[in-house]
Design a protein around this motif. Sequence first.
Motif, PDB file in Angstrom:
ATOM      1  N   PRO A  15      40.290  49.639  26.819  1.00  0.00           N
ATOM      2  CA  PRO A  15      39.916  48.973  28.078  1.00  0.00           C
ATOM      3  C   PRO A  15      38.632  49.521  28.694  1.00  0.00           C
ATOM      4  O   PRO A  15      38.064  48.896  29.588  1.00  0.00           O
ATOM      5  CB  PRO A  15      41.097  49.227  29.013  1.00  0.00           C
ATOM      6  N   SER A  16      38.155  50.678  28.224  1.00  0.00           N
ATOM      7  CA  SER A  16      36.910  51.195  28.791  1.00  0.00           C
ATOM      8  C   SER A  16      35.715  51.009  27.845  1.00  0.00           C
ATOM      9  O   SER A  16      34.593  51.406  28.173  1.00  0.00           O
ATOM     10  CB  SER A  16      37.054  52.671  29.165  1.00  0.00           C
ATOM     11  N   GLU A  17      35.945  50.403  26.712  1.00  0.00           N
ATOM     12  CA  GLU A  17      34.850  50.161  25.742  1.00  0.00           C
ATOM     13  C   GLU A  17      33.729  49.319  26.371  1.00  0.00           C
ATOM     14  O   GLU A  17      32.545  49.548  26.159  1.00  0.00           O
ATOM     15  CB  GLU A  17      35.454  49.438  24.537  1.00  0.00           C
ATOM     16  N   THR A  18      34.137  48.311  27.136  1.00  0.00           N
ATOM     17  CA  THR A  18      33.188  47.515  27.925  1.00  0.00           C
ATOM     18  C   THR A  18      33.801  47.419  29.334  1.00  0.00           C
ATOM     19  O   THR A  18      34.959  47.801  29.528  1.00  0.00           O
ATOM     20  CB  THR A  18      33.018  46.079  27.367  1.00  0.00           C
ATOM     21  N   PRO A  19      33.079  46.890  30.319  1.00  0.00           N
ATOM     22  CA  PRO A  19      33.661  46.792  31.662  1.00  0.00           C
ATOM     23  C   PRO A  19      34.894  45.871  31.733  1.00  0.00           C
ATOM     24  O   PRO A  19      35.698  45.985  32.651  1.00  0.00           O
ATOM     25  CB  PRO A  19      32.512  46.200  32.497  1.00  0.00           C
ATOM     26  N   PHE A  20      35.049  44.966  30.771  1.00  0.00           N
ATOM     27  CA  PHE A  20      36.182  44.029  30.754  1.00  0.00           C
ATOM     28  C   PHE A  20      37.446  44.793  30.359  1.00  0.00           C
ATOM     29  O   PHE A  20      37.580  45.230  29.214  1.00  0.00           O
ATOM     30  CB  PHE A  20      35.860  42.930  29.726  1.00  0.00           C
ATOM     31  N   PRO A  21      38.396  44.976  31.301  1.00  0.00           N
ATOM     32  CA  PRO A  21      39.494  45.902  31.040  1.00  0.00           C
ATOM     33  C   PRO A  21      40.796  45.270  30.525  1.00  0.00           C
ATOM     34  O   PRO A  21      41.754  45.977  30.258  1.00  0.00           O
ATOM     35  CB  PRO A  21      39.757  46.476  32.436  1.00  0.00           C
TER      36      PRO A  21
ATOM     37  N   PHE B 288      37.905  44.543  37.326  1.00  0.00           N
ATOM     38  CA  PHE B 288      37.456  45.611  36.424  1.00  0.00           C
ATOM     39  C   PHE B 288      38.377  46.825  36.355  1.00  0.00           C
ATOM     40  O   PHE B 288      38.097  47.765  35.629  1.00  0.00           O
ATOM     41  CB  PHE B 288      36.046  46.080  36.855  1.00  0.00           C
ATOM     42  N   LYS B 289      39.423  46.855  37.131  1.00  0.00           N
ATOM     43  CA  LYS B 289      40.363  47.983  37.187  1.00  0.00           C
ATOM     44  C   LYS B 289      39.599  49.321  37.246  1.00  0.00           C
ATOM     45  O   LYS B 289      38.663  49.460  38.008  1.00  0.00           O
ATOM     46  CB  LYS B 289      41.338  47.903  36.016  1.00  0.00           C
ATOM     47  N   GLY B 290      39.953  50.257  36.383  1.00  0.00           N
ATOM     48  CA  GLY B 290      39.337  51.589  36.431  1.00  0.00           C
ATOM     49  C   GLY B 290      37.855  51.595  36.087  1.00  0.00           C
ATOM     50  O   GLY B 290      37.175  52.619  36.300  1.00  0.00           O
TER      51      GLY B 290
ATOM     52  N   ALA C  84      34.066  46.480  48.597  1.00  0.00           N
ATOM     53  CA  ALA C  84      33.967  45.767  47.311  1.00  0.00           C
ATOM     54  C   ALA C  84      35.101  46.143  46.357  1.00  0.00           C
ATOM     55  O   ALA C  84      35.467  45.357  45.479  1.00  0.00           O
ATOM     56  CB  ALA C  84      32.618  46.057  46.659  1.00  0.00           C
ATOM     57  N   LYS C  85      35.667  47.349  46.561  1.00  0.00           N
ATOM     58  CA  LYS C  85      36.776  47.782  45.697  1.00  0.00           C
ATOM     59  C   LYS C  85      37.931  46.780  45.705  1.00  0.00           C
ATOM     60  O   LYS C  85      38.641  46.618  44.719  1.00  0.00           O
ATOM     61  CB  LYS C  85      37.311  49.116  46.215  1.00  0.00           C
ATOM     62  N   VAL C  86      38.090  46.102  46.857  1.00  0.00           N
ATOM     63  CA  VAL C  86      39.219  45.178  47.005  1.00  0.00           C
ATOM     64  C   VAL C  86      39.178  44.094  45.920  1.00  0.00           C
ATOM     65  O   VAL C  86      40.174  43.837  45.247  1.00  0.00           O
ATOM     66  CB  VAL C  86      39.204  44.533  48.415  1.00  0.00           C
ATOM     67  N   TRP C  87      38.009  43.463  45.734  1.00  0.00           N
ATOM     68  CA  TRP C  87      37.934  42.458  44.664  1.00  0.00           C
ATOM     69  C   TRP C  87      37.575  43.114  43.332  1.00  0.00           C
ATOM     70  O   TRP C  87      38.001  42.669  42.268  1.00  0.00           O
ATOM     71  CB  TRP C  87      36.941  41.337  45.008  1.00  0.00           C
TER      72      TRP C  87
ATOM     73  N   LYS D 192      50.304  43.237  38.411  1.00  0.00           N
ATOM     74  CA  LYS D 192      50.389  43.750  39.791  1.00  0.00           C
ATOM     75  C   LYS D 192      49.659  45.089  39.910  1.00  0.00           C
ATOM     76  O   LYS D 192      49.532  45.811  38.940  1.00  0.00           O
ATOM     77  CB  LYS D 192      51.853  44.019  40.143  1.00  0.00           C
ATOM     78  N   ASN D 193      49.276  45.397  41.142  1.00  0.00           N
ATOM     79  CA  ASN D 193      48.697  46.721  41.464  1.00  0.00           C
ATOM     80  C   ASN D 193      47.586  47.158  40.519  1.00  0.00           C
ATOM     81  O   ASN D 193      47.743  48.177  39.866  1.00  0.00           O
ATOM     82  CB  ASN D 193      49.780  47.810  41.489  1.00  0.00           C
TER      83      ASN D 193
END
Length: 503
Positions: free
Chosen positions: A384-390, A470-472, A462-465, A433-434
């Motif tokens: 999941p961290s290989e690219t920004p798409f998690p 992008f999660k982590g 911006a963290k909210v969206w 979720k979460n």
Amino acid sequence: FASASGATDAFLGCLAAAGVPPRLVQTPASPSYDALLLSPVRNLRYVAPGTPRPVAIVAAAEPAHAQAAVRCGRRHGVRLRVRSGGHDYEGLSYASLDGRERFAVLDLAAFREVRVDAARGEAWAGSGATLGEVYYAVGAASRALAFPAGICPTVGVGGHLSGGGFGTLMRRYGLAADNVLDAVLVDADGRLLNRTTMGEDLFWAIRGGGGESFGAVLSWKLRLVPVPETVTVFTVRRSRSQSASDLITKWQEIAPALPRDLILRVVVQSNDAQFEAMFLGRCTRLLDHMRAHFPDLGVTQADCEEISWVRSTVYFAFYSSSKPLELLLDRTGETGRYVKAKSDYVQEPIPWHVWESTWSWLEKPEAGLLILDPYGGRMGSISPSETPFPHRKGNLYNLQYYSYWFENGTAAMEKRMSWVRGMYNEMEPYVSKNPRTGYVNYRDLDLGTNELEGNVTSYAKAKVWGEKYFKGNFERLAAVKAMVDPDDFFRNEQSIPPLPSAK
Ligand code: FDA
């Protein structure tokens, strides 16, 4: 401070002094401004009267023009909205929700060359090329090569690769962004950079971190992937009365676990579930898989069509493989629509009773449709961290709620939008979720919009969206932004904010 028109004049003067030919710069006074602004627009919600419009459209024809647009924009307080294919669901490539923002569109439609090197299995594609143009060029060069990207041929390479990009080859080869080898980008200082000169952090960020935030990518070097000369496709439709709820319920566990050469997606609309498949091989093998994994769907030889991969892109776009391949080159596509979409990731199968109750939503006159794209296969084996798409391992499928309509007016819009939002609310207990996650390329401003803190976008807000898309990886994206564009020149309603230095 310069007056608004003074700043715009200074911006235009700066472009001229930098050698950008005046015919490439359209202002609202130019006769072709409207046509240029509107022709690639895919969502009429963002060109309604009253929507703030760009002070100019810079139709760059060479890298120096894009560099000048950035330098002149910074110098004279004109922000840029970078546009490639214009398909952003929330119109962010040509509209600004902030009426006070002075902005120009940097239009990259002229950067549409696609050069295929079949011997090396690579290609360079301009950001302004459409996916259809890429598919056509790859198919013309070789029957045994392909590029894994989205289904709609008019989508622009620039925005698509910036946000990930998935389609019928993703279970075998991952996202379009997973298959980018190099890129040419104009950064916030107007420098022209490639992978070596931009460095690995920025190269990581532009392959999935969403468009606009890090600069204007002019072109991309693509890894082409091997495909058999013959692939097989089918579409079978099962209605509610033909046990569609049972089939969708089972599909949720079956489709993400199928062999990675096979994708089986579902479009649910009205009272039908339409199962659409592509298999990298012939019909006989495909039927073996279907009998072994999903006999209830009842697929037979008569459902199969054996075609080349490039023809399969026509098949998925136009529901017919016999249409001319040249349709892939038609940049017009479906315009004249209003659109609203939202997305979810499903990690546990949604129970049968929920699907059964979904029909009452889908049978409403204002209903849109649901698109279920199965992950698994290669998607599950990329970190999941290989690219920004998690959204990798652990996600069964992407669920998209999509509505389009043609009627003008707020009543129609409110009905359609509230259908999409209502359907999304109904699904809340059954999805990730979460955070409740979504796909950045299915841009959804309901998830939150940026606010300024001083003169830069607030990281905390911006963290909210941001963590939903992008999660982590969101914090790392913000760290890259702080490094390459600390003044936050490239920004929009959902751009990545610079990470505050105290973090
Ligand atoms: P557009 O030009 O509107 O740009 C989108 C965003 O990226 C904007 O914020 C823009 O500023 C920025 N941007 C554009 N070019 C840039 C560049 N060169 N450098 C930096 N930033 C840039 N997705 C998917 O994964 N699979 C699919 O099958 C589909 N199918 C699909 C069908 C239809 C009809 C639509 C409208 C959309 C899709 N999508 C999709 C979603 C699509 O991938 C997404 O909207 C892309 O961002 C569109 O890219 P464009 O270049 O067309 O958009």
